[in-house]
Scaffold this motif. Structure first.
Motif, PDB file in Angstrom:
ATOM      1  N   ALA A   1      33.702-121.220 -23.469  1.00 37.49           N
ATOM      2  CA  ALA A   1      34.593-121.241 -22.305  1.00 37.49           C
ATOM      3  C   ALA A   1      35.978-120.705 -22.639  1.00 37.49           C
ATOM      4  N   ALA A   2      36.388-120.818 -23.907  1.00 38.16           N
ATOM      5  CA  ALA A   2      37.718-120.351 -24.307  1.00 38.16           C
ATOM      6  C   ALA A   2      37.805-118.837 -24.417  1.00 38.16           C
ATOM      7  N   ILE A   3      36.674-118.154 -24.470  1.00 34.45           N
ATOM      8  CA  ILE A   3      36.683-116.696 -24.558  1.00 34.45           C
ATOM      9  C   ILE A   3      37.008-116.120 -23.180  1.00 34.45           C
ATOM     10  N   PRO A   4      37.853-115.116 -23.082  1.00 35.64           N
ATOM     11  CA  PRO A   4      38.157-114.513 -21.778  1.00 35.64           C
ATOM     12  C   PRO A   4      36.894-113.984 -21.104  1.00 35.64           C
ATOM     13  N   PRO A   5      36.747-114.225 -19.821  1.00 33.76           N
ATOM     14  CA  PRO A   5      35.526-113.762 -19.132  1.00 33.76           C
ATOM     15  C   PRO A   5      35.289-112.261 -19.264  1.00 33.76           C
ATOM     16  N   ALA A   6      36.362-111.476 -19.236  1.00 34.91           N
ATOM     17  CA  ALA A   6      36.203-110.021 -19.340  1.00 34.91           C
ATOM     18  C   ALA A   6      35.592-109.631 -20.680  1.00 34.91           C
ATOM     19  N   ALA A   7      35.980-110.330 -21.752  1.00 38.43           N
ATOM     20  CA  ALA A   7      35.430-110.021 -23.070  1.00 38.43           C
ATOM     21  C   ALA A   7      33.943-110.355 -23.132  1.00 38.43           C
ATOM     22  N   VAL A   8      33.557-111.476 -22.512  1.00 39.91           N
ATOM     23  CA  VAL A   8      32.140-111.861 -22.515  1.00 39.91           C
ATOM     24  C   VAL A   8      31.321-110.860 -21.715  1.00 39.91           C
ATOM     25  N   THR A   9      31.821-110.451 -20.556  1.00 42.35           N
ATOM     26  CA  THR A   9      31.096-109.503 -19.719  1.00 42.35           C
ATOM     27  C   THR A   9      30.968-108.152 -20.402  1.00 42.35           C
ATOM     28  N   THR A  10      32.033-107.706 -21.053  1.00 40.93           N
ATOM     29  CA  THR A  10      32.006-106.406 -21.727  1.00 40.93           C
ATOM     30  C   THR A  10      30.962-106.385 -22.832  1.00 40.93           C
ATOM     31  N   ARG A  11      30.847-107.479 -23.571  1.00 37.98           N
ATOM     32  CA  ARG A  11      29.939-107.505 -24.718  1.00 37.98           C
ATOM     33  C   ARG A  11      28.512-107.885 -24.342  1.00 37.98           C
ATOM     34  N   PHE A  12      28.346-108.837 -23.414  1.00 35.31           N
ATOM     35  CA  PHE A  12      27.014-109.384 -23.142  1.00 35.31           C
ATOM     36  C   PHE A  12      26.530-109.158 -21.711  1.00 35.31           C
ATOM     37  N   GLY A  13      27.343-108.553 -20.863  1.00 34.42           N
ATOM     38  CA  GLY A  13      26.896-108.238 -19.523  1.00 34.42           C
ATOM     39  C   GLY A  13      26.672-109.467 -18.664  1.00 34.42           C
ATOM     40  N   ALA A  14      25.731-109.337 -17.706  1.00 34.42           N
ATOM     41  CA  ALA A  14      25.477-110.414 -16.757  1.00 34.42           C
ATOM     42  C   ALA A  14      24.941-111.658 -17.445  1.00 34.42           C
ATOM     43  N   ALA A  15      24.114-111.481 -18.496  1.00 39.89           N
ATOM     44  CA  ALA A  15      23.567-112.642 -19.203  1.00 39.89           C
ATOM     45  C   ALA A  15      24.674-113.466 -19.846  1.00 39.89           C
TER      46      ALA A  15
END
Length: 522
Positions: free
Chosen positions: A198-212
């Motif tokens: 949860a502490a990771i910025p959402p944009a970083a998670v989406t960029t690396r792992f996409g919708a999953a």
């Protein structure tokens, strides 16, 4: 919104106990394809685990009772059990056999308090030999996790409650639809808990792992979820059937389920939509009307829809017979109504007409049946130092060898190149790397560069080198077994054509046979 979740651990085992009137001797294991699919708590104490071969499990516990897996039994018995919750809460949804949710906020207003409503839900689901755990939270996913520890998360406390849970809790509950590979990769990157995620910025998670990855991030951060059983506006896609003779037998119910599921998915296909929440409505002899809502995280397939309808009809028919209502154990009308629709997932240019991944799978299986299983291949990670050796092409549907767990000294660091060349023996792989004085840059016996790279020539194009990393010595002959192939080194190089700084190119070079070759391009 406040959501209550009732979790029945090891439900296939509990369903088998119900079917055999709680006369099965412990320990108990449910087997599928000669492996343990689910086992009871007593079996786990004896050292039995999921995925273990049945013969190994019987060797560990000779007294083990082995029951064959039967998804129809699990769904049918759970449909009957979920019906008992309707007397406590008006909005009840089945996420899967073994997990049900309800709108506890409305139930609390009716029964006086949330604790009273939860207690009444557990009492309504109680059966001899059956274990149930209840939890409550503001979101559906949080409530499903809280039920595993019988926790009532206070309003607004979901993020704090989830923060300390390990990341593997996401894959422990199938209804959360968490991608196992994404969870594994996050763990390898040092993300140990839901709080870390949860502490990771959402944009970083989406960029690396996409919708999953974004789906996992929303669960970990307790993002607002959909309401339980809301009457969402949806297109009129309901299908119905009124049989000439009332449905009294399970086989007739199964036939009706398949026919209705096929009709519903034909309508969904015409609109290019998927169904996430399905209402099954039946009218019984005597004018009684019963209904049940099934919710899934992933789009329902035609087979999945037929299964859920069959389980529900079987459960209703069984409940009517158990009640002893002569003449009432018959279904006179059946309706399937999609309550929540979604856009299909894109699956690439080959299936860019809006079809689902299941449609793609059917096309692939048809090609394999006509041309052979090797006609369609898929890449799988198997581990290694280089780029090509990390990936192995295996026939679609087959499992690749498990990647080796040991370290790979000299492995190419991430990010990996996007394009492979034709191999180091291909003429187009030849490249010349020079220093500022025009002398060729080589690799010494100490695995060091003989000079600082300045420019390179690849074919007819000349590039100015703007950066490099390496070299990394390679001691294994990954492209051959000849002795002169065994000593090599890899180098990452970045450059651009003279005067065109915007056209940056990156290469992965390999030094072998006293010359540079292009192994891959970034």
């Amino acid at each position: 919104m406040r959501v209550a979740a009732l979790w029945f651990p090891d439900w296939p085992v509990q369903a088998a106990k119900l079917e055999f009137d709680d006369e099965l001797a412990e320990p108990i294991a449910i087997a599928a394809q000669h492996r343990v699919k689910v086992c009871s708590q007593e079996a786990r104490r004896a050292g039995i685990r999921r995925g273990m071969r049945v013969r190994n499990a019987q060797a560990a516990a000779p007294e083990l009772t082995v029951i064959e897996d039967n998804p129809d039994r699990d769904g049918r018995l759970f449909a009957s059990l979920a019906a008992s919750l309707d007397d406590v809460a008006a909005s009840v949804e089945v996420l899967r056999p073994g997990l049900v949710i309800a709108d506890v906020e409305a139930a609390a207003r009716f029964h006086g308090s949330e604790d009273t409503a939860l207690e009444m839900l557990v009492d309504a689901a109680s059966r001899r030999g059956i274990d149930a755990f209840a939890g409550a939270a503001d979101e559906i996913a949080t409530a499903a996790i809280a039920a595993r520890t019988s926790r009532v998360v206070p309003p607004g406390g979901s993020a704090q409650f989830l923060a300390g849970h390990p990341l593997r809790v996401l894959t422990a509950e199938p209804a959360l639809a968490a991608d196992a590979e994404t969870v594994t990769t996050l763990g390898q990157l040092g993300v140990a808990t839901l709080g870390d995620l949860a502490a990771i910025p959402p944009a970083a998670v989406t960029t690396r792992f996409g919708a999953a990855g974004m789906h996992l991030h929303r669960i970990a951060s307790a993002a607002p979820d959909r309401r339980v059983a809301p009457e969402l506006p949806a297109a009129d896609l309901a299908v119905a059937i009124t049989p000439e003779d009332p449905i009294e037998r399970v086989d007739a119910a199964a036939f009706a389920a398949r026919a209705l599921a096929a009709g519903l998915h034909e309508r969904l296909k015409a609109t290019g939509r998927n169904c996430l929440r399905l209402k099954v409505v039946a009218e019984l002899d005597g004018g009684t009307r019963v209904e049940r809502v099934w919710r899934t995280r992933e789009a329902l397939t035609e087979a999945g829809t037929a299964d859920r309808v069959r389980w529900q009809l079987d459960g209703w028919l069984t409940a009517q017979r158990t009640a002893g209502a002569d003449g009432a154990a018959a279904i006179t009308s059946l309706i399937l109504e999609p309550l929540e629709l979604s856009e299909p997932d894109p699956v690439g240019e080959l299936w860019a007409d809006g079809s689902s991944t299941d449609g793609a799978r059917r096309v692939i299986e048809r090609v394999q049946s006509q041309l052979g299983i090797d006609a369609v291949l898929q890449p799988r990670f198997v581990g290694g130092r280089g780029v090509a050796e990390r990936i192995r092409l295996v026939p679609f549907g087959e499992a690749a060898p498990a990647p080796a767990e040991h370290a790979w000294p000299g492995a190419v660091p991430a990010p990996l190149p996007a394009r492979l060349g034709g191999g180091i023996d291909h003429p187009a792989s030849r490249i010349v790397l020079i220093s500022a004085t025009g002398t060729p840059v080589a690799v010494t016996a100490e695995a060091l560069l003989s000079a600082k790279p300045y420019a390179l020539a690849w074919g007819d194009t000349k590039y100015l080198v703007t950066g490099w990393a390496g070299p990394w010595p390679v001691d294994g002959g990954w492209w051959g077994s000849a002795a002169n192939h065994n000593r090599a080194a890899r180098l990452q190089v970045v450059g651009h054509p003279g005067g065109r700084e915007a056209e940056v190119t990156g290469w992965l070079l390999v030094w072998t046979r006293r010359s540079w070759r292009v192994e891959a391009v970034y």
